[in-house]
Design an enzyme around this catalytic site. Structure first.
Site, short mmCIF file in Angstrom:
data_model
loop_
_atom_site.label_atom_id
_atom_site.label_comp_id
_atom_site.label_asym_id
_atom_site.label_seq_id
_atom_site.Cartn_x
_atom_site.Cartn_y
_atom_site.Cartn_z
CB SER A 136 22.52 20.84 17.07
OG SER A 136 21.98 19.64 17.60
CE1 TYR A 155 23.22 20.69 13.92
CE2 TYR A 155 25.31 21.71 14.50
CZ TYR A 155 24.53 20.57 14.35
OH TYR A 155 25.04 19.33 14.66
CE LYS A 168 11.76 37.95 20.29
NZ LYS A 168 11.85 39.14 21.15
#
Length: 128
Positions: free
Chosen positions: A27, A60, A11
């Site tokens: 992305s 992504y 994270k």
């Protein structure tokens, strides 16, 4: 029967959006130092949580130059954030149930310029 659980793997906590590129292929470009610190790989699926507007979406990761502090949300996802928004970026992993006890996420905390200030492997409990 093997049971797999989906756990937080890495994270990036409270990074700031430095660029919003609607016409880019897609992305989220992330400073390579931040990716490495959180154990997130280029082209890995990530979940983005916008603290400013409450929006949540997936895309992504792609690598931006190390040390740049870049967090660029691109393509269609660019409509979900604004320049300067604060994001939480998370990646998850499938972990066999018998390995959950020893599993630790890579948590990365940053300052207002997306420079790493702290790393941890556990989230502090919420105060009572």
């Amino acid at each position: 029967m093997m049971i797999l659980l989906t756990l937080l793997k890495g994270k990036l906590h409270r990074v700031r959006v430095t660029a919003v590129e609607l016409e880019y292929e897609g992305s989220c470009a992330i400073d390579n130092d931040l990716l490495a610190a959180a154990g997130i790989h280029p082209y890995e699926q990530i979940h983005i949580y916008d603290v400013n507007n409450g929006d949540r979406f997936s895309t992504y990761a792609i690598s931006a130059p190390a040390g740049s502090g870049i967090i660029s949300v691109n393509g269609a996802a660019a409509r979900r954030v604004a320049l300067g928004d604060i994001l939480i970026i998370a990646a998850y992993a499938q972990v066999a149930e018998e390995k959950v006890a020893g599993f630790q996420p890579q948590l990365v905390y940053v300052d207002e310029r997306n420079r790493i200030t702290r790393r941890s492997q556990q989230i502090d409990p919420v105060p009572a």
